[in-house]
Motif scaffolding. Structure first.
Motif, short mmCIF file in Angstrom:
data_model
loop_
_atom_site.label_atom_id
_atom_site.label_comp_id
_atom_site.label_asym_id
_atom_site.label_seq_id
_atom_site.Cartn_x
_atom_site.Cartn_y
_atom_site.Cartn_z
N VAL A 531 56.03 18.11 -42.08
CA VAL A 531 55.19 17.50 -43.10
C VAL A 531 55.50 16.01 -43.20
N LEU A 532 56.77 15.65 -43.13
CA LEU A 532 57.19 14.25 -43.19
C LEU A 532 56.52 13.44 -42.09
N ALA A 533 56.57 13.97 -40.86
CA ALA A 533 56.01 13.22 -39.73
C ALA A 533 54.50 13.03 -39.88
N ALA A 534 53.80 14.08 -40.31
CA ALA A 534 52.35 13.97 -40.46
C ALA A 534 51.98 13.00 -41.58
N VAL A 535 52.66 13.13 -42.71
CA VAL A 535 52.34 12.25 -43.85
C VAL A 535 52.74 10.82 -43.56
N ALA A 536 53.86 10.62 -42.88
CA ALA A 536 54.28 9.25 -42.55
C ALA A 536 53.26 8.55 -41.68
N GLY A 537 52.74 9.27 -40.69
CA GLY A 537 51.71 8.66 -39.85
C GLY A 537 50.45 8.33 -40.63
N VAL A 826 48.23 19.78 -41.71
CA VAL A 826 49.61 20.02 -41.27
C VAL A 826 50.52 20.29 -42.46
N THR A 827 50.30 19.55 -43.55
CA THR A 827 51.13 19.74 -44.73
C THR A 827 50.95 21.15 -45.30
N VAL A 828 49.70 21.52 -45.52
CA VAL A 828 49.45 22.86 -46.05
C VAL A 828 49.88 23.92 -45.04
N GLY A 829 49.59 23.68 -43.75
CA GLY A 829 49.99 24.64 -42.73
C GLY A 829 51.49 24.79 -42.61
N ALA A 830 52.20 23.66 -42.59
CA ALA A 830 53.66 23.74 -42.49
C ALA A 830 54.25 24.42 -43.70
N ALA A 831 53.74 24.05 -44.89
CA ALA A 831 54.25 24.69 -46.10
C ALA A 831 53.92 26.18 -46.11
N CYS A 867 56.05 27.47 -51.21
CA CYS A 867 55.15 26.61 -50.45
C CYS A 867 55.10 25.21 -51.05
N GLY A 868 55.03 25.11 -52.37
CA GLY A 868 54.96 23.81 -53.03
C GLY A 868 56.20 22.98 -52.84
N VAL A 869 57.38 23.62 -52.82
CA VAL A 869 58.64 22.89 -52.64
C VAL A 869 58.67 22.21 -51.28
N VAL A 870 58.28 22.94 -50.23
CA VAL A 870 58.27 22.36 -48.89
C VAL A 870 57.26 21.22 -48.82
N ALA A 871 56.07 21.44 -49.36
CA ALA A 871 55.05 20.40 -49.31
C ALA A 871 55.49 19.17 -50.09
N ALA A 872 56.05 19.36 -51.28
CA ALA A 872 56.45 18.21 -52.10
C ALA A 872 57.55 17.41 -51.43
N MET A 873 58.56 18.09 -50.88
CA MET A 873 59.64 17.37 -50.20
C MET A 873 59.10 16.56 -49.02
N GLY A 874 58.30 17.20 -48.20
CA GLY A 874 57.79 16.50 -47.02
C GLY A 874 56.87 15.35 -47.37
N VAL A 875 56.03 15.52 -48.40
CA VAL A 875 55.09 14.45 -48.77
C VAL A 875 55.83 13.26 -49.34
N VAL A 876 56.81 13.50 -50.21
CA VAL A 876 57.55 12.39 -50.81
C VAL A 876 58.32 11.63 -49.74
N VAL A 932 50.52 14.26 -55.07
CA VAL A 932 50.20 15.17 -56.18
C VAL A 932 49.29 16.30 -55.73
N ALA A 933 48.17 15.94 -55.13
CA ALA A 933 47.14 16.95 -54.86
C ALA A 933 47.55 17.92 -53.76
N VAL A 934 48.18 17.40 -52.69
CA VAL A 934 48.50 18.29 -51.56
C VAL A 934 49.54 19.35 -51.95
N PRO A 935 50.68 18.98 -52.55
CA PRO A 935 51.62 20.04 -52.97
C PRO A 935 51.01 21.01 -53.99
#
Length: 958
Positions: A531-537, A826-831, A867-876, A932-935
């Motif tokens: 999630v980090l890699a996708a969001v960073a890009g 990717v974020t939703v899928g990874a989470a 699922c939300g914990v993984v998404a929130a960590m990766g997005v931040v 906010v919205a993705v997690p």
């Protein structure tokens, strides 16, 4: 396994068979891993097919331009003088540079391209003009084309969608874009304004390379000549443009020597043979005389950037697949540990264990390659129409490159193997006893990885900062940012572990989810890293795109505030303005009107910008102390390098008024406070000054002791005072009028220098003539309203000009949209994958919760928060990591722009007013949506798709 110990291929066959049966037995986990690998492969293959389909071959480009003809001949537009041209006819220059303007002025007749057609050739004409066509709403300025579109020579130029080609002089075909804008259809009858002859639309077509063009096509000789005759009889401008083009068919090829001969006659040629087999650069005079190959170098650089971007996307896709699929294989190996233990108990060694786990990656990777490629082909075929409409051009066909598709499929297989390497090694190191009893043993955190990650972050960040401040090479910034991002990925397990301390302040559901994520970092950290890699890009591209968009927006020179409609008439002393104003107020959503006049001097009142000697002129006299030294008689060459650089911060040289809102001599308008409102000037002191009779001045350089001085030259033929050497003295040549002035804080709004009250102009003895009006609107007028207004103004027979300021219109950024959607998926899928793995891995814990009386909704709540914990960590973390490369690239670009700016100033070629402006803007809306919205969406989606009750299972699962 002992029977195949000495036969490597046989052991691999057994391993593949075991892996295939295990994948079939565990369909849910296999489909999850298959989807992880197949979805990116589908995206990459679809992108490859789309890009290749949109890239036309040279033959396809030629067909769309000249159909089946051998050449297209056209007038050079430079008179009868000889010219040079490039082989592709994109660049044309006169042979004698100094005679260019004279030739065009002395020889106004266009060259007839037929003079360059070889004997024995067959040809058809392609003529174009513009006319106002009656539509359902009013009038629409439309391109009219006379072209025999059904001739064999024209095959491929137009794409007939429905209906038929014209067969009679009173028939036309229309583009889809024209039919959409006009509200007409096939079978409608169309007429041009001021031309009584009617035409029936018998077909609809598209121009394959320009789908948005509004065009009507008729048979040769059926419209333009008659329309021009009618326009001349009515005293109006004619519609025809230059001489028509000619599509020529020869018994042989139109060679380069024939092209050069046509150039000597003032005719340029686009030849099929030359385009397919261009001559060497040494044989092209344009390249040696005018340096016409510079654009090719730019194209090469753009291709290099495109290749680098494609490689980066492929690398990130592989990284994300490995990060996501690796934990899935690890969980699968743990779920199959009894089976792997039995292999070891029956004589299999570590190589066989590794082969079985690696075969799982091989089997799923191969299936994902086939499925992903097939889905990519289907997706491209399905979205072909919308994609063509978005880019405004038809594809050349569905281009399938087998070698590239096989390479993409091989990427899936390779990725599957790479994702299974670490789980294979881990599974092979477990003892047979631990595998059969299900014990996991004691797991220790890796203490080296955080140190490596922190070091990579510091190193990569330092390199990126150095690259942005000390070099002009963007690769240094990009490389440093990539190293920093990899360091962040390596540091992710430690950051996930540290986040566990937040659980004490959370409710039960989020606390359990967070502790489960921390306890199982082996599957949580890779998902967070993906999630980090996708969001960073996405954040990096969004930041760069937002900054570039702001740069383009700031560089856009509007002629008026957005939504303001301007009408002006510099002829007939504005007698037709009342009727024009009434038409505008009738058809458009007008909310306010400001009438303006212009100053008129001379022995008689002339049209605006008239060159007759008795019309006079008006010049704003600027005090010499306020003049920029760069504008001196000797120009910037008379100044030293240091002086030119110093002027870059001098307010006298920073003046730039932009485009004038309405044509008026000297940028002077006569009007009242309503003019300020229409210009968007909110200055109460300026309004009061106008009411007092003071001139409102917008440029302090023109202020001379609290007054504005105007030089009135009533006779333009008067002798100009000159020095002994023949140069101008720079002193006034006419009467000087001094008007009381109030300096506004607004800097030259839309090119206006000053607004003069009507009574002040009259008191100074200056005549005024109505010039036009500025209309403010309550909303942006639509196409129907503008067409209706065009119809009304045409009926009036006025020569008034009109302009609607639409404001800056950003270009559609397909890459940003695609990356945002990709990051969200990717974020939703990874989470979601991490949540599925967590449920699979923690099924005993969930059954324990059910056994001790936990409500069924606890399972659903726990799944959602996992699922939300993984998404929130990766997005931040991804948002923080994505800012660095974008800021670094923009700073490097800013440094490059300033370096070029100083070089131009030092050489005396640049304008100190063209100060580089490279802003850095953060896309807060995109960031907030991601954070906010993705997690939140991932949490809700996971909770909705999770079953509340567990399934009954055996007491022991091995």
């Amino acid at each position: 396994m002992s029977g195949v110990r000495g036969v490597p291929f046989a052991s691999w066959r057994v391993a593949v068979r075991i892996a295939r049966r295990d994948a079939w037995r565990n369909k849910g986990r296999s489909l999850m891993v298959l989807a992880m690998i197949a979805l990116p492969i589908m995206g990459v293959s679809a992108a490859d097919i789309t890009i290749r389909s949109s890239q036309l071959t040279q033959q396809q480009k030629i067909t769309r331009d000249m159909g089946a003809a051998d050449a297209r001949l056209r007038s050079s537009g430079m008179g009868r003088q000889p010219v040079f041209q490039s082989p592709d006819d994109d660049q044309v220059a006169p042979v004698h540079e100094d005679s260019d303007a004279a030739a065009i002025q002395d020889d106004t007749d266009s060259v007839d391209p037929r003079t360059a057609i070889p004997a024995g050739a067959r040809w058809i004409t392609d003529a174009r003009a513009y006319a106002q066509i009656h539509t359902r709403s009013g009038l629409l300025e439309t391109e009219i084309r006379e072209f025999k579109a059904d001739d064999p020579l024209a095959e491929g130029v137009v794409d007939l969608d429905r209906g038929r080609f014209p067969a009679a002089p009173d028939e036309m075909i229309a583009t889809q874009a024209f039919l959409k804008s006009s509200g007409l259809h096939v079978g409608s009858r169309v007429t041009a304004y001021g031309f009584g002859r009617g035409y029936r639309i018998v077909g609809a077509y598209d121009l394959p390379s320009s789908l948005s063009t509004e065009q009507l096509t008729a048979l040769p000789g059926s419209f333009i000549a008659a329309y021009d005759t009618a326009r001349r009889a009515a005293g109006a401008d004619v519609a025809s443009m230059d001489a028509p083009d000619y599509l020529v068919e020869l018994p042989g090829d139109f060679t380069w020597s024939q092209v050069e001969h046509a150039n000597t006659l003032g005719v340029t040629v686009s030849s099929r043979a030359v385009l397919l087999h261009p001559p060497a650069d040494a044989q092209v005079p344009l390249f040696s005389v005018h340096g016409g190959r510079e654009q090719s170098a730019q194209d090469g650089a753009q291709r290099a950037i495109a290749v680098a971007a494609a490689a980066t996307i492929a690398g990130l896709a592989m990284l994300e697949i490995c990060l996501l699929a690796g934990p899935a294989f690890a969980v699968g190996a743990r779920r199959s540990r009894r089976q792997l233990g039995l292999v070891g108990a029956n004589g299999g060694d570590r190589r066989h264990i590794r082969a079985i786990v690696l075969s799982g990656g091989l089997v799923i990777g191969a299936v994902a390659a086939v499925v992903g490629t097939a889905l990519g082909i289907g997706l491209t075929a399905l979205l072909r129409g919308p994609l063509e409409g978005y880019v405004g051009t038809r594809f050349g066909g569905l281009a399938l490159r087998p070698a590239e598709l096989l390479g993409i499929g091989g990427l899936a297989v390779l990725t599957g193997l790479l994702a299974a390497i670490v789980p294979a090694i881990t599974a092979s190191r477990q003892s047979v006893l631990a595998s059969l009893t299900g014990r996991r043993g004691v797991r220790h955190a890796n203490r080296v990885l955080p140190v490596v990650g922190l070091g990579a972050i510091c190193l990569g960040g330092g390199v990126a900062v150095f690259g942005s401040m000390r070099t002009d090479n963007n690769l240094v910034v990009a490389g440093g940012s990539a190293v920093a991002e990899l360091g962040m990925v390596a540091l992710t397990p430690t950051l996930v572990g540290m986040s566990g301390r937040l659980g004490r302040w959370l409710p039960l559901g989020p606390r359990l989810a967070l502790r489960d994520a921390v306890r199982n970092r082996g599957r949580t950290a890779p998902a967070v890293a993906a999630v980090l890699a996708a969001v960073a890009g996405t954040v990096a591209v969004a930041t760069y795109a937002a900054s570039s968009d702001r740069q383009d927006r700031d560089g856009y020179q509007a002629r008026a505030p957005r939504g303001v409609f301007v009408v002006s008439s510099g002829t007939n002393q504005g007698r037709d303005l009342p009727a024009v104003r009434a038409a505008v107020e009738k058809e458009l959503p007008v909310s306010g009107r400001a009438d303006v006049s212009r100053l008129a001097v001379g022995s008689r009142i002339c049209d605006l910008f008239s060159s007759q000697k008795d019309c006079g002129s008006i010049t704003v006299l600027m005090p010499k102390a306020n003049q920029c030294p760069m504008d001196g008689p000797d120009g910037p060459e008379a100044l030293s390098v240091g002086q030119r650089r110093a002027l870059s911060t001098d307010w006298r040289c920073a003046r730039n008024g932009g485009q004038l809102v309405i044509d008026s001599e000297g940028g002077l308008l006569v009007g009242g406070p309503a003019v300020l409102h229409a210009l968007g000037v909110r200055d109460g002191a300026a309004e009061r000054a106008l009411l007092r009779g003071e001139t409102v001045l917008f440029d302090r350089a023109d202020l001379d002791g609290g007054r504005l001085k105007l030089e009135i030259d009533a006779d333009m033929s008067a002798a100009v005072p000159r020095n002994a050497d023949g140069s101008s003295t720079g002193g006034p040549t006419g009467t000087v009028k001094s008007l009381p002035a109030h300096l506004s804080g607004t800097q030259q709004p839309y090119g206006v220098v000053a607004v003069i009250p009507q009574r002040t102009a009259e008191a100074a003895g200056m005549r005024t003539v109505p010039l036009g009006s500025l209309f403010t609107t309550s909303r942006m007028p639509n196409d129907s309203e503008r067409q209706a207004l065009s119809s009304d103004m045409a009926k009036l027979g006025t020569n008034a000009d009109s302009y609607l300021e639409r404001g800056y219109e950003p270009q559609g950024r397909l890459v940003l949209l695609a990356l945002t959607i990709f990051a969200g998926l990717v974020t939703v899928g990874a989470a979601g994958i991490a949540t599925g793995l967590a449920q699979t891995d923690a099924e005993p814990d969930l059954r324990t919760l059910a056994a001790i009386g936990a409500a069924p909704r606890v399972r659903r709540t726990l799944s959602g928060f996992q699922c939300g914990v993984v998404a929130a960590m990766g997005v931040v973390l991804g948002t923080a990591a994505g800012v660095l490369p974008a800021v670094g690239l923009r700073r490097a670009e800013r440094r490059h722009e300033w370096t070029f700016y100083h070089q131009m100033i030092d050489q005396g070629w640049g304008d100190v007013r063209d100060v580089p402006h490279v802003p850095i803007v953060f896309p807060w809306t995109t960031m907030v949506l991601l954070v906010v919205a993705v997690p939140a969406g991932a949490t809700l989606l996971a909770a909705l798709v999770t079953r509340s009750r567990t399934e009954l299972a055996r007491r022991a699962e091995g």
